[in-house]
Motif scaffolding. Structure first.
Motif, PDB file in Angstrom:
ATOM      1  N   THR A 113       0.835  -1.204   0.000  1.00 22.45           N
ATOM      2  CA  THR A 113       0.000   0.000   0.000  1.00 22.45           C
ATOM      3  C   THR A 113       0.867   1.251   0.000  1.00 22.45           C
ATOM      4  O   THR A 113       0.596   2.206  -0.744  1.00 22.45           O
ATOM      5  N   LYS A 114       1.904   1.247   0.803  1.00 21.12           N
ATOM      6  CA  LYS A 114       2.817   2.393   0.870  1.00 21.12           C
ATOM      7  C   LYS A 114       3.447   2.658  -0.497  1.00 21.12           C
ATOM      8  O   LYS A 114       3.503   3.800  -0.963  1.00 21.12           O
ATOM      9  N   ALA A 115       3.926   1.603  -1.158  1.00 23.04           N
ATOM     10  CA  ALA A 115       4.550   1.757  -2.473  1.00 23.04           C
ATOM     11  C   ALA A 115       3.550   2.293  -3.500  1.00 23.04           C
ATOM     12  O   ALA A 115       3.888   3.166  -4.311  1.00 23.04           O
ATOM     13  N   MET A 116       2.325   1.813  -3.454  1.00 30.32           N
ATOM     14  CA  MET A 116       1.309   2.261  -4.407  1.00 30.32           C
ATOM     15  C   MET A 116       0.930   3.719  -4.164  1.00 30.32           C
ATOM     16  O   MET A 116       0.733   4.477  -5.115  1.00 30.32           O
ATOM     17  N   VAL A 117       0.844   4.133  -2.898  1.00 28.18           N
ATOM     18  CA  VAL A 117       0.526   5.528  -2.572  1.00 28.18           C
ATOM     19  C   VAL A 117       1.659   6.434  -3.029  1.00 28.18           C
ATOM     20  O   VAL A 117       1.421   7.492  -3.628  1.00 28.18           O
ATOM     21  N   GLU A 118       2.899   6.035  -2.776  1.00 26.46           N
ATOM     22  CA  GLU A 118       4.050   6.846  -3.165  1.00 26.46           C
ATOM     23  C   GLU A 118       4.147   7.030  -4.669  1.00 26.46           C
ATOM     24  O   GLU A 118       4.593   8.070  -5.146  1.00 26.46           O
ATOM     25  N   LYS A 119       3.705   6.057  -5.437  1.00 28.69           N
ATOM     26  CA  LYS A 119       3.755   6.146  -6.897  1.00 28.69           C
ATOM     27  C   LYS A 119       2.478   6.751  -7.479  1.00 28.69           C
ATOM     28  O   LYS A 119       2.360   6.879  -8.689  1.00 28.69           O
ATOM     29  N   GLY A 120       1.534   7.084  -6.619  1.00 32.29           N
ATOM     30  CA  GLY A 120       0.287   7.686  -7.085  1.00 32.29           C
ATOM     31  C   GLY A 120      -0.676   6.707  -7.718  1.00 32.29           C
ATOM     32  O   GLY A 120      -1.583   7.096  -8.441  1.00 32.29           O
ATOM     33  N   LEU A 121      -0.490   5.430  -7.451  1.00 30.28           N
ATOM     34  CA  LEU A 121      -1.353   4.403  -8.037  1.00 30.28           C
ATOM     35  C   LEU A 121      -2.572   4.089  -7.171  1.00 30.28           C
ATOM     36  O   LEU A 121      -3.465   3.373  -7.613  1.00 30.28           O
ATOM     37  N   ALA A 122      -2.575   4.614  -5.965  1.00 29.15           N
ATOM     38  CA  ALA A 122      -3.694   4.367  -5.057  1.00 29.15           C
ATOM     39  C   ALA A 122      -3.829   5.567  -4.131  1.00 29.15           C
ATOM     40  O   ALA A 122      -2.833   6.225  -3.807  1.00 29.15           O
ATOM     41  N   PRO A 123      -5.051   5.876  -3.726  1.00 30.94           N
ATOM     42  CA  PRO A 123      -5.215   6.964  -2.750  1.00 30.94           C
ATOM     43  C   PRO A 123      -4.730   6.507  -1.383  1.00 30.94           C
ATOM     44  O   PRO A 123      -4.737   5.311  -1.079  1.00 30.94           O
ATOM     45  N   PRO A 124      -4.272   7.441  -0.561  1.00 31.35           N
ATOM     46  CA  PRO A 124      -3.835   7.033   0.783  1.00 31.35           C
ATOM     47  C   PRO A 124      -5.015   6.494   1.591  1.00 31.35           C
ATOM     48  O   PRO A 124      -6.152   6.920   1.392  1.00 31.35           O
ATOM     49  N   PRO A 125      -4.751   5.556   2.489  1.00 29.83           N
ATOM     50  CA  PRO A 125      -5.829   5.035   3.342  1.00 29.83           C
ATOM     51  C   PRO A 125      -6.412   6.152   4.203  1.00 29.83           C
ATOM     52  O   PRO A 125      -5.767   7.163   4.447  1.00 29.83           O
ATOM     53  N   ARG A 126      -7.632   5.977   4.669  1.00 34.42           N
ATOM     54  CA  ARG A 126      -8.294   6.987   5.501  1.00 34.42           C
ATOM     55  C   ARG A 126      -7.502   7.344   6.739  1.00 34.42           C
ATOM     56  O   ARG A 126      -7.441   8.487   7.137  1.00 34.42           O
ATOM     57  N   ASN A 127      -6.919   6.369   7.341  1.00 32.64           N
ATOM     58  CA  ASN A 127      -6.173   6.593   8.572  1.00 32.64           C
ATOM     59  C   ASN A 127      -4.694   6.851   8.268  1.00 32.64           C
ATOM     60  O   ASN A 127      -3.829   6.585   9.078  1.00 32.64           O
ATOM     61  N   TYR A 128      -4.421   7.398   7.102  1.00 38.21           N
ATOM     62  CA  TYR A 128      -3.065   7.643   6.630  1.00 38.21           C
ATOM     63  C   TYR A 128      -2.384   8.715   7.470  1.00 38.21           C
ATOM     64  O   TYR A 128      -2.866   9.825   7.597  1.00 38.21           O
ATOM     65  N   MET A 129      -1.258   8.383   8.063  1.00 42.35           N
ATOM     66  CA  MET A 129      -0.429   9.315   8.821  1.00 42.35           C
ATOM     67  C   MET A 129       0.995   9.122   8.327  1.00 42.35           C
ATOM     68  O   MET A 129       1.495   7.992   8.294  1.00 42.35           O
ATOM     69  N   MET A 130       1.631  10.172   7.925  1.00 40.99           N
ATOM     70  CA  MET A 130       2.965  10.083   7.348  1.00 40.99           C
ATOM     71  C   MET A 130       3.949   9.377   8.286  1.00 40.99           C
ATOM     72  O   MET A 130       4.769   8.594   7.843  1.00 40.99           O
ATOM     73  N   GLU A 131       3.829   9.637   9.592  1.00 40.77           N
ATOM     74  CA  GLU A 131       4.779   9.026  10.520  1.00 40.77           C
ATOM     75  C   GLU A 131       4.559   7.530  10.668  1.00 40.77           C
ATOM     76  O   GLU A 131       5.440   6.814  11.143  1.00 40.77           O
ATOM     77  N   ASP A 132       3.371   7.014  10.268  1.00 38.89           N
ATOM     78  CA  ASP A 132       3.124   5.571  10.325  1.00 38.89           C
ATOM     79  C   ASP A 132       3.907   4.823   9.260  1.00 38.89           C
ATOM     80  O   ASP A 132       4.108   3.630   9.341  1.00 38.89           O
ATOM     81  N   TRP A 133       4.344   5.536   8.234  1.00 39.45           N
ATOM     82  CA  TRP A 133       5.032   4.906   7.111  1.00 39.45           C
ATOM     83  C   TRP A 133       6.491   4.953   7.397  1.00 39.45           C
ATOM     84  O   TRP A 133       7.391   4.544   6.942  1.00 39.45           O
TER      85      TRP A 133
END
Length: 133
Positions: A113-133
């Motif tokens: 999920t992290k890789a897909m979000v970083e490449k813009g292939l998926a929206p970030p999860p609702r509970n997305y927090m940058m420090e969680d990654w």
């Protein structure tokens, strides 16, 4: 010859030991005692069999009622089947191995999920927090 169709064909399986795979992926093994028009099953002397890698373990469950809508696969259980590639382990060992496998899957899914979000292939999860990654 059997002229029954649909769920009525399961009447021939009464008192036979069956292997049942449920929608959530669990595997149950037990004796079919009863069935109704909704494909609900009453299973006696039931065990839940957990597979992890080349190991398996059994958890006794006794008498169960399984809702027909949760049954994916059902078939007669072969007691004499080839288990030479599988090792039976205790309940404690298989539950620990299952927990470790679930944690590994979760970590793998988070990385994907992290890789897909970083490449813009998926929206970030609702509970997305940058420090969680």
């Amino acid at each position: 010859m059997n002229n029954r169709s649909g769920i009525a064909t399961l009447l021939d399986e009464i008192d036979k030991r069956l292997l049942i795979v449920l929608r959530d992926g669990r595997t149950m093994i037990g004796y079919l005692r009863s069935i109704d028009q909704f494909s609900n099953l009453v299973i006696h002397r039931t065990i839940e069999r957990i597979y992890v890698g080349n190991q398996y373990g059994d958890i006794p469950n006794g008498l169960l009622v399984l809702r027909g809508e949760n049954i994916v696969l059902l078939g007669e259980f072969d007691e004499q089947g080839d288990h030479s590639k599988l090792e039976q382990v205790s309940t404690e060992v298989i539950l620990k191995a299952q927990q470790e496998e679930l944690l590994q899957r979760e970590h793998k899914q988070i990385a994907l999920t992290k890789a897909m979000v970083e490449k813009g292939l998926a929206p970030p999860p609702r509970n997305y927090m940058m420090e969680d990654w």
